[in-house]
Scaffold this active site. Structure first.
Site, PDB file in Angstrom:
ATOM      1  N   LYS A 124       0.861  -1.189   0.000  1.00 51.06           N
ATOM      2  CA  LYS A 124       0.000   0.000   0.000  1.00 51.06           C
ATOM      3  C   LYS A 124       0.891   1.230   0.000  1.00 51.06           C
ATOM      4  O   LYS A 124       2.020   1.173   0.501  1.00 51.06           O
ATOM      5  CB  LYS A 124      -0.875   0.024   1.254  1.00 51.06           C
ATOM      6  CG  LYS A 124      -2.036   0.997   1.174  1.00 51.06           C
ATOM      7  CD  LYS A 124      -3.240   0.373   0.486  1.00 51.06           C
ATOM      8  CE  LYS A 124      -4.337   1.363   0.220  1.00 51.06           C
ATOM      9  NZ  LYS A 124      -5.547   0.705  -0.290  1.00 51.06           N
ATOM     10  N   ASP A 164      -7.008   4.606  -4.612  1.00 55.32           N
ATOM     11  CA  ASP A 164      -7.677   4.365  -3.320  1.00 55.32           C
ATOM     12  C   ASP A 164      -8.309   5.720  -2.963  1.00 55.32           C
ATOM     13  O   ASP A 164      -8.574   6.518  -3.880  1.00 55.32           O
ATOM     14  CB  ASP A 164      -6.682   3.909  -2.235  1.00 55.32           C
ATOM     15  CG  ASP A 164      -7.366   3.428  -0.957  1.00 55.32           C
ATOM     16  OD1 ASP A 164      -8.007   2.369  -0.975  1.00 55.32           O
ATOM     17  OD2 ASP A 164      -7.284   4.125   0.083  1.00 55.32           O
TER      18      ASP A 164
HETATM   19  P1  NDP Z   1     -13.085   7.647  -2.537  1.00 53.36           P
HETATM   20  O1  NDP Z   1     -12.042   8.665  -2.386  1.00 53.36           O
HETATM   21  O2  NDP Z   1     -13.672   7.417  -3.883  1.00 53.36           O
HETATM   22  O3  NDP Z   1     -14.305   7.971  -1.551  1.00 53.36           O
HETATM   23  C1  NDP Z   1     -14.124   8.065  -0.187  1.00 53.36           C
HETATM   24  C2  NDP Z   1     -15.450   8.497   0.441  1.00 53.36           C
HETATM   25  O4  NDP Z   1     -15.349   8.380   1.841  1.00 53.36           O
HETATM   26  C3  NDP Z   1     -15.800   9.956   0.149  1.00 53.36           C
HETATM   27  O5  NDP Z   1     -17.181  10.105   0.136  1.00 53.36           O
HETATM   28  C4  NDP Z   1     -15.173  10.679   1.339  1.00 53.36           C
HETATM   29  O6  NDP Z   1     -15.809  11.918   1.647  1.00 53.36           O
HETATM   30  C5  NDP Z   1     -15.412   9.674   2.451  1.00 53.36           C
HETATM   31  N1  NDP Z   1     -14.350   9.787   3.440  1.00 53.36           N
HETATM   32  C6  NDP Z   1     -13.030   9.555   3.266  1.00 53.36           C
HETATM   33  N2  NDP Z   1     -12.347   9.807   4.396  1.00 53.36           N
HETATM   34  C7  NDP Z   1     -13.270  10.225   5.274  1.00 53.36           C
HETATM   35  C8  NDP Z   1     -13.206  10.623   6.626  1.00 53.36           C
HETATM   36  N3  NDP Z   1     -12.024  10.677   7.287  1.00 53.36           N
HETATM   37  N4  NDP Z   1     -14.358  10.964   7.244  1.00 53.36           N
HETATM   38  C9  NDP Z   1     -15.546  10.922   6.586  1.00 53.36           C
HETATM   39  N5  NDP Z   1     -15.676  10.549   5.301  1.00 53.36           N
HETATM   40  C10 NDP Z   1     -14.558  10.208   4.673  1.00 53.36           C
HETATM   41  O7  NDP Z   1     -12.482   6.297  -1.951  1.00 53.36           O
HETATM   42  P2  NDP Z   1     -12.932   4.791  -2.217  1.00 53.36           P
HETATM   43  O8  NDP Z   1     -14.402   4.715  -2.357  1.00 53.36           O
HETATM   44  O9  NDP Z   1     -12.073   4.232  -3.263  1.00 53.36           O
HETATM   45  O10 NDP Z   1     -12.493   4.096  -0.838  1.00 53.36           O
HETATM   46  C11 NDP Z   1     -13.348   4.002   0.288  1.00 53.36           C
HETATM   47  C12 NDP Z   1     -12.865   2.896   1.209  1.00 53.36           C
HETATM   48  O11 NDP Z   1     -12.879   1.641   0.505  1.00 53.36           O
HETATM   49  C13 NDP Z   1     -11.437   3.038   1.736  1.00 53.36           C
HETATM   50  O12 NDP Z   1     -11.360   2.443   3.010  1.00 53.36           O
HETATM   51  C14 NDP Z   1     -10.622   2.202   0.746  1.00 53.36           C
HETATM   52  O13 NDP Z   1      -9.393   1.781   1.274  1.00 53.36           O
HETATM   53  C15 NDP Z   1     -11.580   1.040   0.564  1.00 53.36           C
HETATM   54  N6  NDP Z   1     -11.374   0.226  -0.632  1.00 53.36           N
HETATM   55  C16 NDP Z   1     -11.357   0.789  -1.866  1.00 53.36           C
HETATM   56  C17 NDP Z   1     -11.197   0.001  -2.986  1.00 53.36           C
HETATM   57  C18 NDP Z   1     -11.270   0.560  -4.367  1.00 53.36           C
HETATM   58  O14 NDP Z   1     -11.254  -0.224  -5.312  1.00 53.36           O
HETATM   59  N7  NDP Z   1     -11.399   1.858  -4.548  1.00 53.36           N
HETATM   60  C19 NDP Z   1     -10.949  -1.445  -2.867  1.00 53.36           C
HETATM   61  C20 NDP Z   1     -11.092  -1.950  -1.526  1.00 53.36           C
HETATM   62  C21 NDP Z   1     -11.257  -1.129  -0.464  1.00 53.36           C
HETATM   63  P3  NDP Z   1     -15.140  13.293   1.166  1.00 53.36           P
HETATM   64  O15 NDP Z   1     -15.231  13.269  -0.329  1.00 53.36           O
HETATM   65  O16 NDP Z   1     -15.994  14.359   1.793  1.00 53.36           O
HETATM   66  O17 NDP Z   1     -13.745  13.274   1.674  1.00 53.36           O
HETATM   67  O1  8G0 Z   2      -8.084  -2.105  -0.387  1.00 49.58           O
HETATM   68  C1  8G0 Z   2      -7.939  -2.661  -1.468  1.00 49.58           C
HETATM   69  O2  8G0 Z   2      -8.084  -3.856  -1.630  1.00 49.58           O
HETATM   70  C2  8G0 Z   2      -7.564  -1.833  -2.671  1.00 49.58           C
HETATM   71  C3  8G0 Z   2      -7.833  -0.485  -2.672  1.00 49.58           C
HETATM   72  C4  8G0 Z   2      -7.515   0.263  -3.788  1.00 49.58           C
HETATM   73  C5  8G0 Z   2      -6.892  -0.336  -4.890  1.00 49.58           C
HETATM   74  C6  8G0 Z   2      -6.606  -1.693  -4.855  1.00 49.58           C
HETATM   75  C7  8G0 Z   2      -5.949  -2.334  -6.054  1.00 49.58           C
HETATM   76  O3  8G0 Z   2      -4.822  -2.776  -5.941  1.00 49.58           O
HETATM   77  O4  8G0 Z   2      -6.585  -2.397  -7.086  1.00 49.58           O
HETATM   78  C8  8G0 Z   2      -6.953  -2.444  -3.742  1.00 49.58           C
END
Ligand code: NDP
Ligand code: 8G0
Length: 448
Positions: A124, A164
């Site tokens: 990561k 991410d």
């Molecule tokens: P994004 O940046 O697309 O979205 C994040 C969302 O969560 C936004 O709405 C943001 O609000 C909110 N958020 C982030 N930090 C905070 C905080 N400290 N307090 C309140 N709201 C918060 O990220 P993703 O959707 O990609 O990721 C979301 C979660 O999923 C993370 O934990 C990530 O590690 C996990 N994840 C993502 C994957 C992926 O493929 N993208 C894969 C597996 C897991 P705002 O815009 O107002 O900051």
């Molecule tokens: O948390 C996860 O598994 C994650 C989040 C964002 C990206 C990736 C990836 O390697 O595609 C994994």
């Protein structure tokens, strides 16, 4: 070394890394029976080895803002374990990023990636850079500067980052372009690329869709389905909006989404038209609040979504977003299923509480593995220089999630009491993921 001794050592050595210690403890608690029944694991000191990253690269990023000032940020890549494949995991740009957060994410990634059944190790990375309020040119200059440092340490068979929090398609494209420029090489070094220049169909949707497929599998065990289930989603990012979209398409009633500013509630549920509007709004970085003027519903400034009655909670925003008080609120509001779309969204106390109350609980490691799984499929498509169809990849995603669900369930049932009211997916997933990596390390002898 015994599991508890490893934890004691880590607590002494890394007192300022609470998220990392939290993630390690959760794994340690759930794998102790497997550790005890495999003398090779303690003989080879597997747990101590797996709780120390292979290496952490840390660097400084200088970049120029629109006013011509030189700004400085910190960047890291934690290459945790390549026991079963190249390091793989996302890059996060958020002011809360530090070594503890990246080590917890990298540590969990090892076992999640093993669960997918694809050959990927765990890593990561990211930066404490805050993309909020930055212009497109500033984002582009920052991404270029970030990869100008990181490119030395990554590669398609070595370490393959992705997006991410704070890193989406736009940022991945800038980073990919800089890598290509510096190396004179067109390779699948990053995943989540645009479709048309190496990206895979369904990668954008995969994490949110996969979490809902996992939920469908859980409901299926009880001969139930999503029809008319009331669902609370937190977050309004990539994972949240695609989880909401898939749940709505399966006739669930999605009542909330949220962001760092507050919660949006729509008693009628978010349908495809509303979700498309939300996607566009977020893409243009405009406030969620404006929804109310267009579709109705309520905006609750500064609040979280767990105050509403519902059947399912899908925390999809960030780590430790649900504490014990919020877990209690979910329980009191009738929530029967919690599926983690985000990584470690429940605090340790919240997890203990929901398990004690017999809420069906799926840990992120299993439930959000769809994203990295499709990244794995993007890597293989890049290697053979071919694209696969949406339908083909969606089928594959369904299969992988079902395999993860079934293998975690089997492992859980093998070690929990027969009359237990819930399947202990947390224990099952940790045992399956851990064993796959540990067995590889035992086979290697002393080298990683
Ligand atoms: P994004 O940046 O697309 O979205 C994040 C969302 O969560 C936004 O709405 C943001 O609000 C909110 N958020 C982030 N930090 C905070 C905080 N400290 N307090 C309140 N709201 C918060 O990220 P993703 O959707 O990609 O990721 C979301 C979660 O999923 C993370 O934990 C990530 O590690 C996990 N994840 C993502 C994957 C992926 O493929 N993208 C894969 C597996 C897991 P705002 O815009 O107002 O900051
Ligand atoms: O948390 C996860 O598994 C994650 C989040 C964002 C990206 C990736 C990836 O390697 O595609 C994994």
């Amino acid at each position: 070394m015994k599991l508890q001794d490893v934890i004691n050592d880590l607590e002494k050595r890394y007192p300022h890394q609470p998220e990392f210690i939290q993630a390690v403890k959760e794994v340690a608690i759930t794998i102790s029976s497997v550790y005890d029944s495999h003398p090779d694991y303690s003989r080879c000191n597997i747990f101590e080895r797996l709780t120390e990253p292979d290496r952490t690269i840390s660097f400084r990023i200088n970049w120029e803002d629109d006013q011509g000032n030189i700004q400085v940020n910190r960047g890291w890549r934690v290459q945790f374990s390549n026991a079963i494949g190249p390091y793989k995991g996302g890059l996060r740009f958020h002011p809360t990023v530090n070594e503890s957060v990246l080590k917890f994410l990298g540590f969990e990634q090892i076992f999640k990636n093993a669960l997918t059944g694809l050959p990927m190790g765990g890593g990561k990375g990211g930066s404490d850079f805050d993309p909020k309020g930055k212009s497109d040119s500033e984002i582009r200059r920052f991404c270029y500067a970030f990869i100008r440092e990181l490119y030395k340490y990554i590669g398609k068979d070595m370490d393959v980052p992705a997006g991410d929090i704070g890193v989406g398609g736009r940022e991945v494209s800038y980073m990919f372009a800089m890598y290509k420029n510096l190396t004179h090489e067109y390779s699948g070094v990053l995943t989540g690329k645009g479709v048309g220049f190496g990206g895979s169909l369904i990668r954008t949707e995969a994490t949110g869709y996969g979490a809902v497929y996992f939920l469908e599998n859980m409901l299926g065990v009880h001969k139930d389905n999503l029809t008319n289930k009331r669902v609370l989603v937190s977050g309004a990012g990539n994972v949240s909006l695609h989880a909401a979209e898939k749940a709505a398409s399966l006739d669930a009633i999605v009542l909330t989404v949220s962001d760092s500013k507050g919660t949006l509630y729509d008693a009628k549920g978010f349908d495809q038209e509303k979700i498309d509007w939300l996607k566009k709004q977020k893409e243009q970085r405009k406030p969620l609040e404006e929804y109310v003027a267009v579709f109705g519903g309520e905006w609750l400034a500064g609040q979280k979504p767990w105050q509403f009655e519902a059947d399912v909670a899908l925390p999809c925003a960030t780590q430790n977003e649900v504490d014990i008080a919020e877990a209690k609120q979910m329980h009191e509001n009738g929530v029967k299923y919690i599926v983690e779309g985000a990584n470690m969204p429940l605090t340790a106390e919240a997890i203990d509480y929901v398990r004690e109350k017999n809420i069906h609980y799926a840990p992120g490691k299993a439930a959000n593995a769809g994203g990295v799984a499709v990244s794995g499929l993007e890597m293989s498509q890049n290697s053979v220089r071919q694209y696969r169809s949406f339908e083909d990849l969606d089928l594959q995603l369904h299969r992988i999630i079902k395999d993860i669900h079934d293998s975690a369930m089997r492992a859980a049932l093998a070690c929990q009491p027969e009359d237990a009211p819930c399947i202990d997916y947390m224990t099952g997933a940790n045992i399956v993921g851990f064993s796959r990596v540990a067995d590889a390390l035992v086979a290697y002898g002393i080298l990683n």
